[in-house]
Design a protein around this motif. Structure first.
Motif, PDB file in Angstrom:
ATOM      1  N   TYR A  25       0.850  -1.194   0.000  1.00  0.00           N
ATOM      2  CA  TYR A  25       0.000   0.000   0.000  1.00  0.00           C
ATOM      3  C   TYR A  25       0.883   1.241   0.000  1.00  0.00           C
ATOM      4  O   TYR A  25       1.001   1.938   1.017  1.00  0.00           O
ATOM      5  CB  TYR A  25      -0.921   0.005   1.224  1.00  0.00           C
ATOM      6  CG  TYR A  25      -1.938  -1.110   1.224  1.00  0.00           C
ATOM      7  CD1 TYR A  25      -3.132  -0.983   0.520  1.00  0.00           C
ATOM      8  CD2 TYR A  25      -1.713  -2.297   1.913  1.00  0.00           C
ATOM      9  CE1 TYR A  25      -4.075  -2.002   0.519  1.00  0.00           C
ATOM     10  CE2 TYR A  25      -2.637  -3.326   1.914  1.00  0.00           C
ATOM     11  CZ  TYR A  25      -3.823  -3.169   1.212  1.00  0.00           C
ATOM     12  OH  TYR A  25      -4.756  -4.187   1.202  1.00  0.00           O
TER      13      TYR A  25
ATOM     14  N   GLN B 299       0.626   4.655   2.174  1.00  0.00           N
ATOM     15  CA  GLN B 299      -0.204   4.451   3.349  1.00  0.00           C
ATOM     16  C   GLN B 299       0.603   3.731   4.427  1.00  0.00           C
ATOM     17  O   GLN B 299       1.502   2.944   4.131  1.00  0.00           O
ATOM     18  CB  GLN B 299      -1.440   3.614   3.002  1.00  0.00           C
ATOM     19  CG  GLN B 299      -2.351   4.267   1.963  1.00  0.00           C
ATOM     20  CD  GLN B 299      -3.607   3.445   1.737  1.00  0.00           C
ATOM     21  OE1 GLN B 299      -4.443   3.303   2.629  1.00  0.00           O
ATOM     22  NE2 GLN B 299      -3.747   2.897   0.539  1.00  0.00           N
TER      23      GLN B 299
ATOM     24  N   PHE C  64      -6.230   3.759   9.303  1.00  0.00           N
ATOM     25  CA  PHE C  64      -7.379   4.213   8.514  1.00  0.00           C
ATOM     26  C   PHE C  64      -8.230   5.166   9.346  1.00  0.00           C
ATOM     27  O   PHE C  64      -8.169   5.164  10.573  1.00  0.00           O
ATOM     28  CB  PHE C  64      -8.229   3.025   8.029  1.00  0.00           C
ATOM     29  CG  PHE C  64      -8.623   2.045   9.109  1.00  0.00           C
ATOM     30  CD1 PHE C  64      -9.694   2.289   9.957  1.00  0.00           C
ATOM     31  CD2 PHE C  64      -7.898   0.874   9.281  1.00  0.00           C
ATOM     32  CE1 PHE C  64     -10.046   1.383  10.946  1.00  0.00           C
ATOM     33  CE2 PHE C  64      -8.247  -0.045  10.274  1.00  0.00           C
ATOM     34  CZ  PHE C  64      -9.323   0.218  11.103  1.00  0.00           C
TER      35      PHE C  64
ATOM     36  N   ARG D 293     -10.176  -0.022   2.057  1.00  0.00           N
ATOM     37  CA  ARG D 293      -8.834   0.148   2.624  1.00  0.00           C
ATOM     38  C   ARG D 293      -7.991  -1.106   2.439  1.00  0.00           C
ATOM     39  O   ARG D 293      -6.777  -1.025   2.241  1.00  0.00           O
ATOM     40  CB  ARG D 293      -8.951   0.506   4.122  1.00  0.00           C
ATOM     41  CG  ARG D 293      -7.630   0.510   4.881  1.00  0.00           C
ATOM     42  CD  ARG D 293      -6.651   1.531   4.316  1.00  0.00           C
ATOM     43  NE  ARG D 293      -5.404   1.568   5.078  1.00  0.00           N
ATOM     44  CZ  ARG D 293      -4.370   0.756   4.885  1.00  0.00           C
ATOM     45  NH1 ARG D 293      -4.443  -0.177   3.945  1.00  0.00           N
ATOM     46  NH2 ARG D 293      -3.275   0.887   5.605  1.00  0.00           N
TER      47      ARG D 293
END
Length: 272
Positions: A83, A86, A159, A200
Motif C-alpha cells: 500500500y 499508506q 485508517f 482500505r
C-alpha cells in the motif's frame, strides 16, 4: 516433512482457506521483544475458531502457528509495501499497528535474520499453498483461495473512522472473477452490516500473488472488523482487556454468513 508450526488439512472441494495471522508462536524471539503480549497484540484473534467449520465444507485449510511479529506471510517477500503512501507493517514488523516498538532497542531483526525467517517460515507457507493449489487444480477447472483476516474496528494510524464489518479484497478486481465477487458482495449486503469491496484492504500478498483467474485460481481476502464476531472493547488495548474471550453465541450470526460465503464460493468453483 511438514514443519510442526504448519498445518495442512487436505480435502477435495475446489476451495482453499488460508489462515496466515492467527498464530501466537513467537519462535524464540521472546527475549528480543518488548513484551510477549505486545508482540501478539495484532494477532487475528480467534479467526481460526470462527472458521473452524471450513474443513467440514470440504475446504482444504492451510494454517501457520507463527506470529506475524516473527514474519508476516501476507507481505511482499521483497519487503516492498503493498500500500504505497499508506501506513502499514512490513515483512518482519518492528512496530505494532499503533506504532509501538515491538523490539527492545538493538534487538530488531537484522537483514540476515529476516532472510532466515523468510526461508524458514515464509517460504514453506507459500509452498504449501502452491502445492494445494496445484493438487486441486488437477481435480477442478477452477478453485477459490479464500484468505481469512480480522482487525480492530478503529485504528487511526491505519485508517480513518470505523472500518466496515466486512472488507472484501480482490486486488481491485484482478484476483477473482467478477461473478464470484458479486456473489460474495451480495451475501455481505444481505446481512445489513457495513461492507465494502476493495476499500482500505484490497488483499495482501497471498491474494495478489496466488490469485490468477486466467489460470483458474480465484483469490479473495476477507478482512473482518473484530466487532463483527467479538465483544470488542472501546477502550485502548492493554493486557487486562485484550484479547477478549471467544463467545460462540456472540459469533454465531457472522459465522452463519461466513458459512454461506464459503459454500457459495465452493459451489461457484464447482460449476463447469
Amino acid at each position: 516433512m511438514t514443519p510442526s508450526w504448519l498445518t495442512v488439512i487436505r480435502n477435495t472441494a475446489p476451495l482453499i482457506v488460508s489462515l496466515p495471522h492467527t498464530g501466537t508462536d513467537l519462535a524464540h524471539v521472546e527475549d528480543d521483544v518488548v513484551s510477549p503480549w505486545l508482540a501478539r497484540k495484532d494477532c487475528d484473534w480467534w479467526i481460526d475458531r470462527l472458521y473452524d467449520f471450513a474443513a467440514d465444507l470440504g475446504a482444504t485449510v492451510v494454517h501457520t502457528a507463527i506470529s506475524r511479529t516473527v514474519i508476516d506471510v501476507n507481505r511482499d517477500p521483497s519487503g516492498a509495501s503493498l500500500y504505497p503512501g499508506q501506513t502499514t507493517t512490513g515483512l518482519c514488523p518492528t512496530e505494532s499497528f499503533d506504532g509501538e516498538p515491538l523490539y527492545k532497542p538493538g534487538h530488531e531483526p537484522s537483514p540476515s535474520e529476516i532472510d532466515r525467517r523468510r526461508a524458514v517460515y515464509f517460504a514453506p507457507y507459500h509452498a504449501a499453498l502452491e502445492a494445494e493449489i496445484a493438487r486441486l487444480r488437477a481435480m477442478h477447472g477452477k478453485i477459490v483461495l479464500y484468505d481469512c483476516h480480522s482487525i480492530r474496528s478503529v485504528l487511526p494510524r491505519l485508517f480513518e473512522g470505523t472500518l466496515p464489518v466486512f472488507n472484501l479484497g480482490t486486488n481491485d478486481g484482478r484476483s477473482a472473477d467478477p461473478v464470484l465477487v458479486e456473489t460474495v458482495a451480495a451475501l455481505m449486503a444481505a446481512t445489513g452490516e457495513s461492507h465494502v469491496v476493495n476499500g482500505r484492504f484490497k488483499g495482501g500478498w497471498i491474494t495478489r500473488h496466488h490469485g490468477q483467474p486466467a489460470n483458474g485460481v480465484h483469490a479473495l481476502q476477507m478482512e473482518l472488523s473484530c466487532r463483527g464476531y467479538l465483544r470488542e472493547p472501546a477502550a485502548p488495548r492493554h493486557p487486562g482487556n485484550w484479547p477478549v474471550a471467544y463467545e460462540p453465541d456472540f459469533a454465531a450470526p457472522i459465522r452463519r454468513t461466513l458459512t454461506g460465503i464459503l459454500e457459495s464460493a465452493r459451489d461457484w468453483a464447482a460449476r463447469v
